[in-house]
Design an enzyme around this catalytic site. Structure first.
Site, PDB file in Angstrom:
ATOM      1  N   VAL A  17       0.832  -1.202   0.000  1.00 55.29           N
ATOM      2  CA  VAL A  17       0.000   0.000   0.000  1.00 55.29           C
ATOM      3  C   VAL A  17       0.868   1.254   0.000  1.00 55.29           C
ATOM      4  CG1 VAL A  17      -1.721   1.330   1.278  1.00 55.29           C
ATOM      5  CG2 VAL A  17      -1.952  -1.153   1.081  1.00 55.29           C
ATOM      6  N   ARG A  42      14.604  -2.155   9.522  1.00 52.81           N
ATOM      7  CA  ARG A  42      15.122  -3.117   8.532  1.00 52.81           C
ATOM      8  C   ARG A  42      14.968  -2.627   7.094  1.00 52.81           C
ATOM      9  NH1 ARG A  42      10.361  -5.430  10.420  1.00 52.81           N
ATOM     10  NH2 ARG A  42       8.740  -5.749   8.843  1.00 52.81           N
ATOM     11  N   ARG A 102     -10.642   3.598  13.287  1.00 63.41           N
ATOM     12  CA  ARG A 102     -11.849   3.685  12.451  1.00 63.41           C
ATOM     13  C   ARG A 102     -13.142   3.862  13.236  1.00 63.41           C
ATOM     14  NH1 ARG A 102     -10.203  -1.342   8.558  1.00 63.41           N
ATOM     15  NH2 ARG A 102      -8.671  -0.243   7.270  1.00 63.41           N
ATOM     16  N   CYS A 133     -10.803  -2.018   2.947  1.00 64.55           N
ATOM     17  CA  CYS A 133     -10.876  -2.025   1.485  1.00 64.55           C
ATOM     18  C   CYS A 133     -12.199  -2.589   0.966  1.00 64.55           C
ATOM     19  CB  CYS A 133      -9.701  -2.788   0.891  1.00 64.55           C
ATOM     20  SG  CYS A 133      -9.418  -4.402   1.633  1.00 64.55           S
ATOM     21  N   SER A 163      -3.482  -9.987  -1.956  1.00 64.29           N
ATOM     22  CA  SER A 163      -2.740  -8.745  -1.722  1.00 64.29           C
ATOM     23  C   SER A 163      -3.302  -7.980  -0.541  1.00 64.29           C
ATOM     24  CB  SER A 163      -2.745  -7.861  -2.969  1.00 64.29           C
ATOM     25  OG  SER A 163      -4.070  -7.649  -3.429  1.00 64.29           O
ATOM     26  N   GLY A 164      -4.541  -8.283  -0.150  1.00 61.70           N
ATOM     27  CA  GLY A 164      -5.104  -7.660   1.040  1.00 61.70           C
ATOM     28  C   GLY A 164      -4.364  -8.038   2.306  1.00 61.70           C
ATOM     29  N   LYS A 218     -16.015  -5.758  10.601  1.00 67.04           N
ATOM     30  CA  LYS A 218     -15.569  -4.438  10.138  1.00 67.04           C
ATOM     31  C   LYS A 218     -16.551  -3.882   9.119  1.00 67.04           C
ATOM     32  CE  LYS A 218     -10.531  -5.183  10.494  1.00 67.04           C
ATOM     33  NZ  LYS A 218      -9.315  -5.399   9.670  1.00 67.04           N
ATOM     34  N   ARG A 240     -11.309 -15.516   1.330  1.00 70.82           N
ATOM     35  CA  ARG A 240     -10.039 -15.259   0.642  1.00 70.82           C
ATOM     36  C   ARG A 240      -9.958 -16.197  -0.554  1.00 70.82           C
ATOM     37  NH1 ARG A 240      -7.485 -10.812   1.481  1.00 70.82           N
ATOM     38  NH2 ARG A 240      -7.246 -11.188   3.725  1.00 70.82           N
ATOM     39  N   HIS A 247     -10.577  -7.183  -5.221  1.00 72.04           N
ATOM     40  CA  HIS A 247     -11.621  -7.819  -4.415  1.00 72.04           C
ATOM     41  C   HIS A 247     -12.936  -7.820  -5.197  1.00 72.04           C
ATOM     42  CE1 HIS A 247      -8.875  -7.939  -1.217  1.00 72.04           C
ATOM     43  NE2 HIS A 247      -9.411  -7.094  -0.357  1.00 72.04           N
TER      44      HIS A 247
END
Length: 341
Positions: A17, A42, A102, A133, A163-164, A218, A240, A247
């Protein structure tokens, strides 16, 4: 008064992101005077190019935000909880992509196409939250319907790309596919509780006492807050799937008043942030591979739910890293500098 340029920090710059936030700031020609890229120790020393200039990643500390106007956070909830207050104390407005703030009453939860007016409430804490998302793309698609005829109930099933979860999940899906095709004796399973390649996992995040996952709840809670409507009934199932980016969501809504498919299409054709892809006769409907890399939320498969009086079904797809995270944050920043800073 608006300035010619703003000092912007990207926290979590080396993540998927964070990378997309940098690219989106450049693509939308956001007026950046100085850019600061921040990450954990790192990642220090990695470099990224922005508008032809190479920037070096610095270590995130509480002193990182001196002179920063806007801080875009996407490095995990614990990082936001630890460092967002320091950014605000230094004079920055934080736009946070995590779940840290949130649902706090004095932090606006914003999708610009839906409730941009809530951005004004940032002054209470100096923080604006990006929704989940999967919530973002759903409310973008439903906002025109909500405004026109009201929404009583939402039933949503999501089919969410790896990727989420982040770069490690992207790598794991790739490794699993290669291992299967090469008939490897062992399939690497580390990120998810089960193999994701050629599979669907009906678990995103942890299970709660009510049997729902945290991801599902959520969507329930965030939708109510974004629409400022506690009377909307929402139920979600989050899955998933072995897709890299994008998505997909099957959404069923029960409206307060009757609305036809033609009227829904007309509303969505005019809706900001929406692209109508709905021609089943030509096999045209939203696909994750088409949404990847795109700003728009794609909507199609619009049809009446024949099992109830006022029901509509939709299929909604969006790039979860782009509109579901980076783009939404930058759009908030654009409104912030235009109307409030």
């Amino acid at each position: 008064m608006n300035k010619a340029g703003y000092n912007v920090a990207v926290v979590g710059a080396t993540g998927a992101v964070g990378n997309e936030m940098i690219a989106t700031l450049e693509a939308r020609d956001f007026p950046v005077a100085q850019l600061k890229l921040l990450a954990s120790a790192r990642s220090v020393g990695q470099t990224y190019e922005f508008k032809g200039v190479e920037y070096v990643v610095e270590e995130l500390t509480e002193d990182s935000f001196t002179g920063i106007d806007i801080a875009l956070f996407s490095a995990g909830g614990s990082v936001s909880e630890a460092f967002a207050p320091a950014a605000v104390a230094s004079g920055a407005v934080v736009i946070d992509n995590t779940n840290a703030f949130r649902m706090e009453a004095d932090v606006p939860l914003v999708v610009p196409e839906v409730n941009s007016g809530a951005i004004a409430d940032f002054r209470a804490r100096g923080i604006i939250a990006n929704p989940n998302c999967s919530t973002i793309q759903m409310v973008v698609a439903l906002k025109p319907i909500y405004d026109a005829v009201g929404i009583r109930r939402i039933v949503v099933s999501t089919y969410q790309a790896v990727s989420g979860t982040g770069k490690k999940a992207i790598d794991e899906l790739e490794k699993q596919v290669l291992a299967i095709f090469n008939q490897a004796p062992e399939i690497p399973v580390k990120v998810y509780p089960h193999q994701i390649a050629f599979n669907c996992l009906p678990q995103i995040d942890i299970f709660l006492e009510n049997g729902y996952t945290k991801e599902e709840m959520k969507m329930v809670r965030e939708t109510k807050k974004i629409f400022a409507d506690d009377n909307i009934r929402v139920t979600a199932t989050a899955v998933r799937v072995p897709v890299f980016y994008g998505h997909s969501e099957s959404i069923n809504v029960e409206t307060d008043e009757k609305i036809s498919v033609a009227e829904v299409r007309e509303l969505l054709e005019r809706a900001p942030g929406v692209e109508l892809v709905d021609d089943p006769a030509q096999k045209r409907y939203p696909l994750a591979i088409d949404a990847a890399g795109q700003d728009a939320t794609l909507v199609g498969r619009i049809r009446e739910d024949e099992s109830i009086e006022n029901g509509i079904n939709l299929w909604v797809v969006a790039d979860n890293i782009r509109k579901g995270a980076a783009l939404n944050a930058v759009q908030i920043a654009e409104i912030l500098i235009r109307e409030y800073l």
